[in-house]
Scaffold this motif. Structure first.
Motif, PDB file in Angstrom:
ATOM      1  N   ILE A   1      17.715  59.927 -32.837  1.00 39.13           N
ATOM      2  CA  ILE A   1      18.426  60.561 -33.954  1.00 39.13           C
ATOM      3  C   ILE A   1      17.618  60.401 -35.247  1.00 39.13           C
ATOM      4  O   ILE A   1      17.440  61.354 -36.013  1.00 39.13           O
ATOM      5  N   ILE A   2      17.133  59.202 -35.459  1.00 35.51           N
ATOM      6  CA  ILE A   2      16.444  58.876 -36.719  1.00 35.51           C
ATOM      7  C   ILE A   2      15.216  59.751 -36.957  1.00 35.51           C
ATOM      8  O   ILE A   2      15.076  60.405 -38.000  1.00 35.51           O
ATOM      9  N   PHE A   3      14.289  59.767 -36.014  1.00 34.23           N
ATOM     10  CA  PHE A   3      12.997  60.394 -36.275  1.00 34.23           C
ATOM     11  C   PHE A   3      13.044  61.923 -36.357  1.00 34.23           C
ATOM     12  O   PHE A   3      12.394  62.507 -37.226  1.00 34.23           O
ATOM     13  N   PRO A   4      13.825  62.619 -35.525  1.00 35.11           N
ATOM     14  CA  PRO A   4      13.925  64.073 -35.722  1.00 35.11           C
ATOM     15  C   PRO A   4      14.578  64.456 -37.057  1.00 35.11           C
ATOM     16  O   PRO A   4      14.276  65.506 -37.619  1.00 35.11           O
ATOM     17  N   LEU A   5      15.467  63.589 -37.572  1.00 39.26           N
ATOM     18  CA  LEU A   5      16.152  63.887 -38.827  1.00 39.26           C
ATOM     19  C   LEU A   5      15.305  63.577 -40.057  1.00 39.26           C
ATOM     20  O   LEU A   5      15.683  63.952 -41.175  1.00 39.26           O
ATOM     21  N   ALA A   6      14.195  62.895 -39.865  1.00 39.99           N
ATOM     22  CA  ALA A   6      13.387  62.469 -41.014  1.00 39.99           C
ATOM     23  C   ALA A   6      12.904  63.648 -41.855  1.00 39.99           C
ATOM     24  O   ALA A   6      12.645  63.508 -43.051  1.00 39.99           O
ATOM     25  N   ARG A   7      12.785  64.821 -41.240  1.00 39.94           N
ATOM     26  CA  ARG A   7      12.321  66.001 -41.985  1.00 39.94           C
ATOM     27  C   ARG A   7      13.384  66.541 -42.930  1.00 39.94           C
ATOM     28  O   ARG A   7      13.062  67.270 -43.876  1.00 39.94           O
ATOM     29  N   PHE A   8      14.647  66.181 -42.687  1.00 43.75           N
ATOM     30  CA  PHE A   8      15.737  66.797 -43.430  1.00 43.75           C
ATOM     31  C   PHE A   8      16.448  65.840 -44.390  1.00 43.75           C
ATOM     32  O   PHE A   8      17.100  66.291 -45.327  1.00 43.75           O
ATOM     33  N   ILE A   9      16.330  64.532 -44.137  1.00 46.48           N
ATOM     34  CA  ILE A   9      17.059  63.535 -44.932  1.00 46.48           C
ATOM     35  C   ILE A   9      16.082  62.814 -45.862  1.00 46.48           C
ATOM     36  O   ILE A   9      14.961  62.492 -45.478  1.00 46.48           O
ATOM     37  N   LYS A  10      16.525  62.571 -47.076  1.00 46.07           N
ATOM     38  CA  LYS A  10      15.649  61.958 -48.083  1.00 46.07           C
ATOM     39  C   LYS A  10      15.175  60.574 -47.654  1.00 46.07           C
ATOM     40  O   LYS A  10      13.980  60.270 -47.680  1.00 46.07           O
ATOM     41  N   TYR A  11      16.111  59.702 -47.260  1.00 47.35           N
ATOM     42  CA  TYR A  11      15.769  58.350 -46.797  1.00 47.35           C
ATOM     43  C   TYR A  11      16.564  58.034 -45.533  1.00 47.35           C
ATOM     44  O   TYR A  11      17.716  58.466 -45.390  1.00 47.35           O
ATOM     45  N   GLU A  12      15.949  57.225 -44.661  1.00 46.87           N
ATOM     46  CA  GLU A  12      16.648  56.765 -43.458  1.00 46.87           C
ATOM     47  C   GLU A  12      16.349  55.286 -43.236  1.00 46.87           C
ATOM     48  O   GLU A  12      15.276  54.790 -43.606  1.00 46.87           O
ATOM     49  N   LEU A  13      17.318  54.613 -42.637  1.00 47.95           N
ATOM     50  CA  LEU A  13      17.151  53.212 -42.269  1.00 47.95           C
ATOM     51  C   LEU A  13      17.355  53.086 -40.766  1.00 47.95           C
ATOM     52  O   LEU A  13      18.432  53.390 -40.250  1.00 47.95           O
ATOM     53  N   TYR A  14      16.324  52.646 -40.078  1.00 47.84           N
ATOM     54  CA  TYR A  14      16.361  52.488 -38.626  1.00 47.84           C
ATOM     55  C   TYR A  14      16.632  51.027 -38.306  1.00 47.84           C
ATOM     56  O   TYR A  14      15.825  50.145 -38.626  1.00 47.84           O
ATOM     57  N   ILE A  15      17.775  50.744 -37.699  1.00 43.96           N
ATOM     58  CA  ILE A  15      18.145  49.383 -37.313  1.00 43.96           C
ATOM     59  C   ILE A  15      17.609  49.127 -35.919  1.00 43.96           C
ATOM     60  O   ILE A  15      18.041  49.754 -34.945  1.00 43.96           O
ATOM     61  N   SER A  16      16.660  48.197 -35.822  1.00 41.86           N
ATOM     62  CA  SER A  16      16.020  47.932 -34.536  1.00 41.86           C
ATOM     63  C   SER A  16      15.541  46.483 -34.497  1.00 41.86           C
ATOM     64  O   SER A  16      15.055  45.967 -35.504  1.00 41.86           O
ATOM     65  N   PRO A  17      15.679  45.805 -33.333  1.00 43.25           N
ATOM     66  CA  PRO A  17      15.186  44.417 -33.231  1.00 43.25           C
ATOM     67  C   PRO A  17      13.667  44.322 -33.323  1.00 43.25           C
ATOM     68  O   PRO A  17      13.132  43.265 -33.621  1.00 43.25           O
ATOM     69  N   SER A  18      12.973  45.412 -33.059  1.00 44.76           N
ATOM     70  CA  SER A  18      11.514  45.410 -33.132  1.00 44.76           C
ATOM     71  C   SER A  18      11.047  46.570 -34.004  1.00 44.76           C
ATOM     72  O   SER A  18      11.664  47.635 -34.024  1.00 44.76           O
ATOM     73  N   ARG A  19       9.974  46.352 -34.726  1.00 49.04           N
ATOM     74  CA  ARG A  19       9.446  47.385 -35.616  1.00 49.04           C
ATOM     75  C   ARG A  19       8.658  48.415 -34.809  1.00 49.04           C
ATOM     76  O   ARG A  19       7.757  48.059 -34.057  1.00 49.04           O
ATOM     77  N   PRO A  20       8.980  49.680 -34.953  1.00 51.13           N
ATOM     78  CA  PRO A  20       8.234  50.714 -34.219  1.00 51.13           C
ATOM     79  C   PRO A  20       6.794  50.813 -34.720  1.00 51.13           C
ATOM     80  O   PRO A  20       6.498  50.453 -35.861  1.00 51.13           O
ATOM     81  N   GLU A  21       5.921  51.293 -33.848  1.00 48.11           N
ATOM     82  CA  GLU A  21       4.511  51.373 -34.215  1.00 48.11           C
ATOM     83  C   GLU A  21       4.276  52.372 -35.334  1.00 48.11           C
ATOM     84  O   GLU A  21       3.494  52.121 -36.248  1.00 48.11           O
ATOM     85  N   ARG A  22       4.935  53.511 -35.292  1.00 48.34           N
ATOM     86  CA  ARG A  22       4.716  54.537 -36.296  1.00 48.34           C
ATOM     87  C   ARG A  22       6.055  55.106 -36.757  1.00 48.34           C
ATOM     88  O   ARG A  22       6.917  55.426 -35.947  1.00 48.34           O
ATOM     89  N   THR A  23       6.217  55.228 -38.066  1.00 47.74           N
ATOM     90  CA  THR A  23       7.423  55.822 -38.618  1.00 47.74           C
ATOM     91  C   THR A  23       7.038  56.789 -39.732  1.00 47.74           C
ATOM     92  O   THR A  23       5.917  56.759 -40.245  1.00 47.74           O
ATOM     93  N   ALA A  24       7.975  57.633 -40.099  1.00 48.16           N
ATOM     94  CA  ALA A  24       7.742  58.528 -41.229  1.00 48.16           C
ATOM     95  C   ALA A  24       7.792  57.723 -42.525  1.00 48.16           C
ATOM     96  O   ALA A  24       8.359  56.629 -42.577  1.00 48.16           O
TER      97      ALA A  24
END
Length: 280
Positions: free
Chosen positions: A240-263
């Motif tokens: 949900i988070i990454f496909p929406l990154a193009r449309f939403i000003k800011y996003e917060l991804y709650i995850s126990p581990s940091r993803p390798e690449r984010t917007a």
């Protein structure tokens, strides 16, 4: 004949003026954040006394510090050719000037830190600061507000994470907050709403049951976010988070581990409360 002032004295005076200006600006900023009104005349008197105290301490610190000349004495090298000697002399002047400037800045910073301690922000101020004054927020329930992480789990039980409750209420107080989740049956919806009510989520007045949205698919959650056009969306599902990154000003991804690449507009945190600096 007018007396000549030394460069060191001019530099010290400039540093003192700069320090006082910084102190006054910091004091004014602190007063603006206070929950009560501070009379300007009283503030001016307090500022004057504080500035005088800083001036006295600053002068005392300068009088105790050894002279730049004594601190920078070096063992003189042997005779050098005229060109090399001139070059070395020029380098020493530049280095001495840089060291003096650095030392002066550190001295001013030490005095500033002594009289202007860091301001401890309230949770409400932290929320507004971290959300960049965003006014509308959408947030998923699973893995963020609830202990459960799948729709199958909330068919049996639903539990609000106690450590996130204070932050959630503060967000609801300052922002137009919408909660949403995918469910598999009507009983799950009733269970979640009952759990949120028992936890006191609806008592602050900032969040009502009409702002808790349910759908049967992940695409439904994405559609909710797109339609609401929030300043921030908070989610634990990367699909949900990454496909929406193009449309939403800011996003917060709650995850126990940091993803390798984010917007660039997607922030990552292990929990909602951790993002705002609240210990679990």
């Amino acid at each position: 004949m007018a007396a000549l002032t030394s460069p060191a004295a001019d530099s010290g005076r400039d540093e003192l003026v700069d320090l006082i200006q910084r102190f006054v600006e910091s004091l004014a900023e602190v007063c603006e954040r206070l929950p009560f009104h501070v009379h300007r005349e009283k503030l001016r008197s307090i500022t004057t006394l504080a500035a005088l105290a800083i001036a006295i301490i600053f002068a005392w610190k300068l009088s105790r510090s050894p002279s730049n000349h004594q601190r920078r004495q070096r063992k003189q090298p042997g005779p050098l050719p005229a060109r090399a000697n001139a070059s070395l002399h020029a380098n020493m002047i530049v280095q001495s000037s840089e060291a003096s400037t650095s030392s002066g800045d550190l001295g001013v910073q030490d005095v500033a830190d002594e009289f202007i301690p860091p301001v401890k922000l309230t949770l409400g101020q932290l929320v507004r600061q971290r959300l960049c004054e965003g006014r509308k927020v959408t947030c998923r329930l699973l893995g963020v507000i609830l202990e459960e992480t799948s729709p199958e789990e909330i068919q049996k039980h639903a539990t609000v994470r106690s450590s996130v409750l204070e932050v959630l209420l503060e967000i609801a107080k300052h922002c137009d907050l919408y909660l949403m989740e995918r469910i598999l049956d009507d009983e799950s919806e009733e269970r979640v709403l009952s759990t949120l009510k028992d936890a006191g989520v609806f008592t602050s007045g900032g969040l009502v049951t009409d702002k808790v949205l349910f759908c049967s698919t992940e695409n439904g959650c994405s559609s909710f976010v797109r339609q609401l056009e929030p300043d921030w969306h908070i989610d634990s599902n990367p699909e949900i988070i990454f496909p929406l990154a193009r449309f939403i000003k800011y996003e917060l991804y709650i995850s126990p581990s940091r993803p390798e690449r984010t917007a660039s507009n997607v922030f990552t945190s292990t929990s909602l409360e951790q993002f705002f600096g609240v210990s679990a």
